[in-house]
Design a protein around this motif. Structure first.
Motif, PDB file in Angstrom:
ATOM      1  N   THR A 183       0.851  -1.195   0.000  1.00 21.84           N
ATOM      2  CA  THR A 183       0.000   0.000   0.000  1.00 21.84           C
ATOM      3  C   THR A 183       0.883   1.240   0.000  1.00 21.84           C
ATOM      4  N   THR A 184       0.538   2.188  -0.834  1.00 19.85           N
ATOM      5  CA  THR A 184       1.204   3.490  -0.820  1.00 19.85           C
ATOM      6  C   THR A 184       0.203   4.528  -0.328  1.00 19.85           C
ATOM      7  N   ILE A 200      -2.962   4.260   8.425  1.00 19.87           N
ATOM      8  CA  ILE A 200      -1.560   3.818   8.327  1.00 19.87           C
ATOM      9  C   ILE A 200      -1.354   2.526   9.108  1.00 19.87           C
ATOM     10  N   TYR A 201      -1.977   2.419  10.271  1.00 22.14           N
ATOM     11  CA  TYR A 201      -1.849   1.195  11.065  1.00 22.14           C
ATOM     12  C   TYR A 201      -2.431   0.003  10.311  1.00 22.14           C
ATOM     13  N   SER A 224       3.443  -4.294   3.385  1.00 24.92           N
ATOM     14  CA  SER A 224       4.416  -3.206   3.305  1.00 24.92           C
ATOM     15  C   SER A 224       3.721  -1.877   3.025  1.00 24.92           C
ATOM     16  N   LEU A 225       4.275  -0.815   3.599  1.00 25.85           N
ATOM     17  CA  LEU A 225       3.713   0.529   3.468  1.00 25.85           C
ATOM     18  C   LEU A 225       4.778   1.484   2.954  1.00 25.85           C
ATOM     19  N   GLY A 260       0.158  -2.587  -5.983  1.00 24.10           N
ATOM     20  CA  GLY A 260      -0.560  -2.215  -4.772  1.00 24.10           C
ATOM     21  C   GLY A 260      -1.410  -0.964  -4.940  1.00 24.10           C
ATOM     22  N   ASP A 261      -2.362  -0.805  -4.028  1.00 24.84           N
ATOM     23  CA  ASP A 261      -3.243   0.361  -4.041  1.00 24.84           C
ATOM     24  C   ASP A 261      -2.527   1.607  -3.552  1.00 24.84           C
ATOM     25  N   ILE A 262      -3.047   2.746  -3.976  1.00 27.98           N
ATOM     26  CA  ILE A 262      -2.546   4.051  -3.526  1.00 27.98           C
ATOM     27  C   ILE A 262      -3.710   4.794  -2.875  1.00 27.98           C
ATOM     28  N   ILE A 263      -3.500   5.269  -1.660  1.00 17.30           N
ATOM     29  CA  ILE A 263      -4.526   6.020  -0.932  1.00 17.30           C
ATOM     30  C   ILE A 263      -4.065   7.459  -0.790  1.00 17.30           C
TER      31      ILE A 263
END
Length: 225
Positions: A5-6, A23-24, A31-32, A106-109
C-alpha cells in the motif's frame, strides 16, 4: 499474502486520528510506502511519522513549520524533493508520479486531497485516472468519502464498502450500457449522460453489487451519512 500500500498525505482536510488508523491498518496488511506532499508533512510531524520521501514547493507551509520540517528531515534522514513554485503539476500529482514510479504494485490512498479548494479537489479526482490506466487502484479518501475511477466493470462487496451510499458519475463524456445488479436502484443498459445526476446515492441490497458498462469512464464515490 502481503499487500503493498502506498499512502500520500497532502495538504487538504486531515483528521489525525483517522490518518493514524489508516496507516496502522495498511502496515498490518503488508508493506507501506508513505509520501508527504507539501503541507502534508505537517501532519507527519504532528503524528511523528517518518515518510519514505517528501515532495513539494512548500509555498503553503508557514516559515516556522518549514524550519521545523528541515530539522525533522535531517534528524530522520528523510529524502526531500523540492519543486519549483511555477510548474505544470500540483505537489500532489508530483507525489503520485513518485508513487507510480517507485512502487510498481498495490493500491494508492490519497489523504488530504479534499477541502476548501474545490479546484485542487477536482484536480485530485482527475489524476485518479493515471492509476486506472495502469491497472492500479487509487483512492481519494477523507472522513466521509472514498473516490475511485473505473475504466472497466467491477464487483463491489458490501463488507468492503467505505460507506453505505454509492454514486456513479460519468467522467469526461457519456458512459454507455450501464447495468447495475444488486443495487436498490438497478439499471439495465442505460447511458449515463455527462450532464446528469442519475447515478447519485444508490445502495447495495445484496452482499455484492455488480457494475457493468461499455464505453466511458465512471467516478465511483462511496459515501457515509
Amino acid at each position: 499474502m502481503k499487500i503493498e500500500t502506498t499512502i500520500i498525505i497532502s495538504g487538504g482536510d486531515i483528521v489525525d486520528e483517522e490518518v493514524k488508523e489508516i496507516i496502522y491498518q495498511a502496515s498490518q496488511k503488508g508493506s507501506l510506502f508513505l509520501i508527504a506532499a507539501d503541507r502534508g508533512m505537517e501532519c507527519c510531524m504532528r503524528l511523528n511519522l517518518q515518510p519514505n520521501i517528501v515532495v513539494g514547493d512548500f509555498d503553503s507551509i508557514s516559515t516556522g513549520a518549514y524550519h521545523n520540517m528541515l530539522w525533522y528531515l535531517k534528524k530522520y534522514e528523510i529524502p526531500c524533493q523540492t519543486l519549483a513554485v511555477r510548474k505544470n503539476e500540483t505537489d500532489t500529482e508530483a507525489a503520485l508520479h513518485i508513487a507510480l514510479e517507485q512502487r510498481k504494485s498495490g493500491d494508492i490512498i490519497l489523504l488530504g486531497g479534499t477541502g476548501f479548494r474545490i479546484d485542487h479537489m477536482l484536480a485530485n479526482i482527475a489524476i485518479l485516472g493515471q492509476g486506472a490506466k495502469l491497472g492500479r487502484k487509487i483512492y481519494l479518501q477523507d472522513s466521509h468519502n472514498r473516490v475511485s475511477m473505473l475504466f472497466e466493470s467491477v464487483v463491489l462487496k458490501k463488507n468492503q464498502l467505505f460507506g453505505n451510499y454509492i454514486s456513479l458519475l460519468p467522467y469526461a463524456g457519456i458512459v454507455t450500457h450501464v447495468t447495475l445488479d444488486g443495487f436498490s436502484f438497478p439499471l439495465t443498459d442505460v447511458t449515463l449522460d455527462k450532464f446528469s445526476s442519475l447515478g447519485i446515492s444508490n445502495e447495495l441490497i445484496e452482499e455484492e453489487g455488480r457494475i457493468f458498462f461499455g464505453d466511458g469512464i465512471l467516478i465511483c464515490v462511496e459515501a457515509k451519512e
